[in-house]
Scaffold this motif. Structure first.
Motif, PDB file in Angstrom:
ATOM      1  N   ALA A   6       0.861  -1.438  -0.166  1.00  0.00           N
ATOM      2  CA  ALA A   6       0.000  -0.065  -0.230  1.00  0.00           C
ATOM      3  C   ALA A   6       0.441   1.789   0.354  1.00  0.00           C
ATOM      4  O   ALA A   6       0.633   2.122  -0.632  1.00  0.00           O
ATOM      5  CB  ALA A   6      -1.220  -0.030   1.102  1.00  0.00           C
ATOM      6  N   ARG A   7       1.833   1.093   1.041  1.00  0.00           N
ATOM      7  CA  ARG A   7       2.791   2.485   1.012  1.00  0.00           C
ATOM      8  C   ARG A   7       3.560   2.692  -0.281  1.00  0.00           C
ATOM      9  O   ARG A   7       3.969   3.998  -0.936  1.00  0.00           O
ATOM     10  CB  ARG A   7       4.591   2.276   1.928  1.00  0.00           C
ATOM     11  N   VAL A   8       4.139   1.578  -1.019  1.00  0.00           N
ATOM     12  CA  VAL A   8       4.453   1.771  -2.258  1.00  0.00           C
ATOM     13  C   VAL A   8       3.358   2.298  -3.905  1.00  0.00           C
ATOM     14  O   VAL A   8       4.161   3.029  -4.285  1.00  0.00           O
ATOM     15  CB  VAL A   8       5.265   0.375  -2.598  1.00  0.00           C
ATOM     16  N   ALA A   9       2.079   2.252  -3.891  1.00  0.00           N
ATOM     17  CA  ALA A   9       1.208   2.429  -4.699  1.00  0.00           C
ATOM     18  C   ALA A   9       0.902   3.965  -4.372  1.00  0.00           C
ATOM     19  O   ALA A   9       1.114   4.040  -5.107  1.00  0.00           O
ATOM     20  CB  ALA A   9      -0.016   1.306  -4.360  1.00  0.00           C
ATOM     21  N   ALA A  10       0.868   3.993  -2.868  1.00  0.00           N
ATOM     22  CA  ALA A  10       0.530   5.434  -2.312  1.00  0.00           C
ATOM     23  C   ALA A  10       1.500   6.441  -2.914  1.00  0.00           C
ATOM     24  O   ALA A  10       1.864   7.737  -3.730  1.00  0.00           O
ATOM     25  CB  ALA A  10       0.365   5.840  -1.211  1.00  0.00           C
ATOM     26  N   ARG A  11       3.041   5.749  -3.066  1.00  0.00           N
ATOM     27  CA  ARG A  11       4.414   6.915  -3.781  1.00  0.00           C
ATOM     28  C   ARG A  11       4.700   6.855  -4.829  1.00  0.00           C
ATOM     29  O   ARG A  11       4.847   7.868  -5.371  1.00  0.00           O
ATOM     30  CB  ARG A  11       5.719   6.101  -2.927  1.00  0.00           C
ATOM     31  N   LEU A  12       4.021   5.683  -5.484  1.00  0.00           N
ATOM     32  CA  LEU A  12       3.755   6.144  -7.330  1.00  0.00           C
ATOM     33  C   LEU A  12       2.986   6.888  -7.983  1.00  0.00           C
ATOM     34  O   LEU A  12       2.822   6.756  -9.036  1.00  0.00           O
ATOM     35  CB  LEU A  12       4.093   4.669  -7.744  1.00  0.00           C
ATOM     36  N   ASP A  13       1.763   6.358  -7.618  1.00  0.00           N
ATOM     37  CA  ASP A  13       0.589   7.108  -8.157  1.00  0.00           C
ATOM     38  C   ASP A  13       0.480   8.063  -8.568  1.00  0.00           C
ATOM     39  O   ASP A  13       1.468   9.184  -7.600  1.00  0.00           O
ATOM     40  CB  ASP A  13      -0.569   7.118  -6.513  1.00  0.00           C
ATOM     41  N   ALA A  14       0.483   8.663  -9.618  1.00  0.00           N
ATOM     42  CA  ALA A  14       0.167  10.203 -10.202  1.00  0.00           C
ATOM     43  C   ALA A  14      -0.934  10.512 -10.943  1.00  0.00           C
ATOM     44  O   ALA A  14      -1.906   9.222 -11.705  1.00  0.00           O
ATOM     45  CB  ALA A  14       1.777   9.873 -10.855  1.00  0.00           C
ATOM     46  N   ARG A  20      -3.051   2.286  -7.943  1.00  0.00           N
ATOM     47  CA  ARG A  20      -3.427   1.372  -6.440  1.00  0.00           C
ATOM     48  C   ARG A  20      -2.950   0.285  -5.967  1.00  0.00           C
ATOM     49  O   ARG A  20      -2.703  -0.647  -6.875  1.00  0.00           O
ATOM     50  CB  ARG A  20      -5.096   0.988  -6.948  1.00  0.00           C
ATOM     51  N   HIS A  21      -3.383  -0.069  -4.423  1.00  0.00           N
ATOM     52  CA  HIS A  21      -3.238  -1.020  -3.836  1.00  0.00           C
ATOM     53  C   HIS A  21      -4.875  -1.967  -3.655  1.00  0.00           C
ATOM     54  O   HIS A  21      -5.405  -1.019  -2.874  1.00  0.00           O
ATOM     55  CB  HIS A  21      -2.595  -1.182  -2.821  1.00  0.00           C
ATOM     56  N   TYR A  22      -4.923  -2.774  -3.815  1.00  0.00           N
ATOM     57  CA  TYR A  22      -6.306  -3.384  -3.625  1.00  0.00           C
ATOM     58  C   TYR A  22      -5.944  -4.907  -2.768  1.00  0.00           C
ATOM     59  O   TYR A  22      -5.738  -5.438  -3.062  1.00  0.00           O
ATOM     60  CB  TYR A  22      -7.536  -3.705  -4.456  1.00  0.00           C
ATOM     61  N   ARG A  23      -6.965  -4.918  -1.431  1.00  0.00           N
ATOM     62  CA  ARG A  23      -6.865  -5.398  -0.571  1.00  0.00           C
ATOM     63  C   ARG A  23      -8.241  -6.469  -0.534  1.00  0.00           C
ATOM     64  O   ARG A  23      -9.794  -5.969  -0.195  1.00  0.00           O
ATOM     65  CB  ARG A  23      -6.519  -5.242   0.946  1.00  0.00           C
ATOM     66  N   PHE A  24      -8.101  -7.730  -0.726  1.00  0.00           N
ATOM     67  CA  PHE A  24      -8.974  -8.358  -0.926  1.00  0.00           C
ATOM     68  C   PHE A  24      -8.785  -9.859   0.172  1.00  0.00           C
ATOM     69  O   PHE A  24      -7.705  -9.969  -0.161  1.00  0.00           O
ATOM     70  CB  PHE A  24      -9.410  -9.019  -1.966  1.00  0.00           C
TER      71      PHE A  24
END
Length: 86
Positions: A6-14, A20-24
């Motif tokens: 989730a942290r990596v996805a937030a850092r790479l988001d532009a 996005r990181h989806y948790r299921f």
């Protein structure tokens, strides 16, 4: 691992490249797991893909379309950034 992803996805988001990181959770439904009980089965991968596609489609429908703007220079003149309009 989930928190790190989730942290990596937030850092790479532009704006031009949404990440996005989806948790299921499959709640232990055995048909979604391979014999090892850890990895997804073919049915699990298919369900996972359906969930991701549905969630992404929902988010995309709510988000205005991306349109890249003009490049602008920073005050120091060292960096250039792009503006994005939604």
């Amino acid at each position: 691992l989930d928190v790190a992803l989730a942290r990596v996805a937030a850092r790479l988001d532009a704006p031009a490249r949404p990440v996005r990181h989806y948790r299921f959770a499959f709640d232990g439904a055995r048909e979604f797991f391979a014999r090892d009980g850890f990895h997804p089965s073919a049915r699990g991968y298919a369900r996972w893909a359906e969930l991701i596609a549905a969630r992404y489609a929902h988010e995309s429908a709510r988000r205005p379309r991306y349109r890249e703007g003009e490049e602008t220079s920073s005050r120091a003149g060292r960096a250039t950034e792009k503006t994005y309009t939604y």
